[in-house]
Motif scaffolding. Structure first.
Motif, short mmCIF file in Angstrom:
data_model
loop_
_atom_site.label_atom_id
_atom_site.label_comp_id
_atom_site.label_asym_id
_atom_site.label_seq_id
_atom_site.Cartn_x
_atom_site.Cartn_y
_atom_site.Cartn_z
N ALA A 165 -0.29 -4.04 -4.03
CA ALA A 165 0.94 -3.66 -3.34
C ALA A 165 1.47 -2.33 -3.86
CB ALA A 165 1.99 -4.75 -3.52
N GLY A 166 1.48 -2.15 -5.18
CA GLY A 166 1.94 -0.89 -5.74
C GLY A 166 1.07 0.27 -5.29
N ALA A 167 -0.25 0.04 -5.26
CA ALA A 167 -1.17 1.08 -4.81
C ALA A 167 -0.92 1.43 -3.34
CB ALA A 167 -2.61 0.63 -5.01
N LEU A 168 -0.62 0.43 -2.54
CA LEU A 168 -0.37 0.67 -1.12
C LEU A 168 0.92 1.44 -0.92
CD1 LEU A 168 -1.43 0.14 1.75
CD2 LEU A 168 0.08 -1.83 1.81
N LEU A 169 1.97 1.08 -1.65
CA LEU A 169 3.22 1.83 -1.53
C LEU A 169 3.02 3.29 -1.89
CD1 LEU A 169 5.79 -0.73 -3.03
CD2 LEU A 169 5.49 -0.10 -0.62
N ALA A 170 2.22 3.53 -2.94
CA ALA A 170 1.93 4.91 -3.31
C ALA A 170 1.17 5.62 -2.21
CB ALA A 170 1.13 4.93 -4.62
N SER A 216 6.43 -5.59 5.33
CA SER A 216 5.92 -6.92 5.63
C SER A 216 4.39 -6.90 5.67
CB SER A 216 6.46 -7.42 6.97
OG SER A 216 6.06 -6.56 8.02
N VAL A 217 3.80 -8.08 5.63
CA VAL A 217 2.34 -8.20 5.61
C VAL A 217 1.88 -8.93 6.86
CG1 VAL A 217 0.32 -9.04 4.35
CG2 VAL A 217 2.35 -8.26 3.09
N LEU A 218 0.98 -8.31 7.59
CA LEU A 218 0.38 -8.91 8.78
C LEU A 218 -1.05 -9.32 8.44
CD1 LEU A 218 0.39 -9.56 11.84
CD2 LEU A 218 -0.30 -7.18 12.24
N VAL A 219 -1.34 -10.61 8.51
CA VAL A 219 -2.67 -11.12 8.17
C VAL A 219 -3.36 -11.60 9.44
CG1 VAL A 219 -3.97 -12.82 6.82
CG2 VAL A 219 -1.85 -11.85 5.90
N LYS A 220 -4.62 -11.20 9.59
CA LYS A 220 -5.41 -11.67 10.72
C LYS A 220 -6.76 -12.16 10.22
CE LYS A 220 -7.07 -10.44 15.34
NZ LYS A 220 -7.08 -9.41 16.40
N VAL A 243 0.57 -1.24 12.29
CA VAL A 243 0.68 -1.24 10.83
C VAL A 243 0.74 0.19 10.32
CG1 VAL A 243 -0.56 -3.44 10.58
CG2 VAL A 243 -1.84 -1.29 10.47
N ASP A 244 1.30 0.34 9.12
CA ASP A 244 1.37 1.65 8.48
C ASP A 244 0.24 1.87 7.50
OD1 ASP A 244 4.22 2.73 9.27
OD2 ASP A 244 4.45 0.60 8.82
N GLY A 245 -0.40 0.77 7.07
CA GLY A 245 -1.50 0.86 6.12
C GLY A 245 -2.23 -0.47 6.07
N VAL A 246 -3.37 -0.50 5.39
CA VAL A 246 -4.17 -1.72 5.32
C VAL A 246 -4.73 -1.91 3.91
CG1 VAL A 246 -4.82 -1.73 7.76
CG2 VAL A 246 -6.26 -0.51 6.10
N VAL A 247 -5.08 -3.14 3.61
CA VAL A 247 -5.81 -3.49 2.38
C VAL A 247 -7.19 -3.93 2.80
CG1 VAL A 247 -5.92 -4.96 0.34
CG2 VAL A 247 -3.70 -4.17 1.19
N LEU A 248 -8.22 -3.31 2.26
CA LEU A 248 -9.61 -3.64 2.57
C LEU A 248 -10.18 -4.53 1.47
CD1 LEU A 248 -10.98 -0.14 3.70
CD2 LEU A 248 -10.03 -1.96 5.14
N VAL A 249 -10.83 -5.62 1.86
CA VAL A 249 -11.41 -6.55 0.89
C VAL A 249 -12.87 -6.81 1.23
CG1 VAL A 249 -9.17 -7.64 0.47
CG2 VAL A 249 -10.70 -8.61 2.20
N GLN A 262 11.02 -0.97 8.44
CA GLN A 262 10.18 -1.86 9.24
C GLN A 262 8.70 -1.63 8.98
OE1 GLN A 262 11.77 -0.49 13.04
NE2 GLN A 262 12.77 -2.47 13.33
N ARG A 263 8.38 -1.07 7.85
CA ARG A 263 6.97 -0.79 7.59
C ARG A 263 6.17 -2.09 7.46
NH1 ARG A 263 6.68 3.45 2.74
NH2 ARG A 263 8.02 1.84 1.79
N ARG A 264 4.90 -1.99 7.79
CA ARG A 264 4.05 -3.18 7.79
C ARG A 264 2.66 -2.81 7.30
NH1 ARG A 264 4.27 -4.47 13.01
NH2 ARG A 264 6.10 -5.80 12.75
#
Length: 275
Positions: A246-251, A42-46, A67-73, A5-7
């Motif tokens: 995505a690969g970087a986040l999984l790592a 899964s991906v949660l977008v806000k 969430v378990d992690g985030v992507v910063l842009v 259930q990771r997000r």
């Protein structure tokens, strides 16, 4: 949250109108989900209105375990969000230049190098005055693009004209209008939507593309191919950038050491908007 259930979270501090029109993040999310979904993430977008609301979102997500992690842009130089996610102990991946990431895993494109290449290609087509419509100057990647384009123009003895947009169609039109008094014969735009705005403004003023003005877009979505005339572009594989993130986040979720992942180099795709 269990392994199945990771997000991951992605917060976009952009006007919803621009996000609805701009294809970049749609393609990026497709790439992100191609890798994350089979891995059970899964991906949660806000979408929020400003940076303060973005930071507040990370605080809330961390406190609630959403969430378990985030992507910063769209990082700024010395961006305080890097320190924030570290303090919140949120694994994070930066989409942008390693210089702005302060040790976080990074997926980046050579923005300065691609901007130099765009100017070089136009110089080889005998353009001596080139307009550059950038995104917001607060962004680190915008500054890198401007620096790269300016350096290449200076080395070649060209004149580079600058205008700032916000990635919207309307800002592309307004920036084009502002640049015309400087006499450019080519315009490079920092995204496809602003390039479409440039085409519209030039048409409204009776200027033919490419006979009177060449136009080069950035990213190369399907909108470029459907434009009239079809837009030449510095073509990025945006879906692949999403896959790398995505690969970087999984790592990162698995506790791996931070690494830098370089996206494939952009390639110039010539179409009807350049001679």
């Amino acid at each position: 949250m269990s392994q199945s259930q990771r997000r991951t979270g992605l917060v976009l501090a952009r006007a919803s109108r621009v996000l609805g029109e701009e294809p970049y993040y749609h393609e990026f999310l497709e790439g992100l989900e191609r890798v994350l979904t089979p891995a059970g993430v899964s991906v949660l977008v806000k979408v929020v209105t400003d940076r303060a609301a973005e930071s507040e979102t990370y605080e809330q997500w961390a406190a609630q375990g959403r969430v378990d992690g985030v992507v910063l842009v769209d990082l700024w130089p010395d961006d305080d969000r890097v320190a924030l996610v570290n303090r919140l102990k949120l694994p994070a991946v930066v989409l942008g230049a390693p210089s702005a990431a302060s040790g976080l895993p990074t997926v980046w494109t050579d923005d300065a190098g691609v901007a130099r290449e765009a100017v070089r290609l136009l110089a080889e087509r005998d353009h001596a005055v080139i307009g550059h419509i950038s995104g917001p100057l607060a962004f680190a990647h915008t500054q890198l693009r401007r620096e790269g384009a300016s350096s290449e123009a200076a080395e070649r003895g060209l004149r580079l004209l600058h205008a700032e947009g916000d990635y919207s169609y309307e800002s592309g039109r307004a920036a084009t209008a502002a640049l015309l008094s400087g006499g450019p014969t080519a315009i490079v735009c920092d995204n496809d939507l602003m390039a479409l705005g440039a085409l519209a403004e030039l048409a409204a003023r009776g200027l033919a593309v490419p006979a009177d003005m060449s136009v080069v877009a950035w990213d190369d979505s399907a909108q470029c191919q459907l434009a009239v005339p079809p837009l030449s572009a510095m073509s990025h594989d945006v879906g692949r950038i999403g896959e790398l993130a995505a690969g970087a986040l999984l790592a990162a979720l698995d506790g791996a050491e931070a690494a830098v992942y370089q996206a494939p180099a952009a390639q110039f795709v010539g179409r009807g908007s350049t001679t």
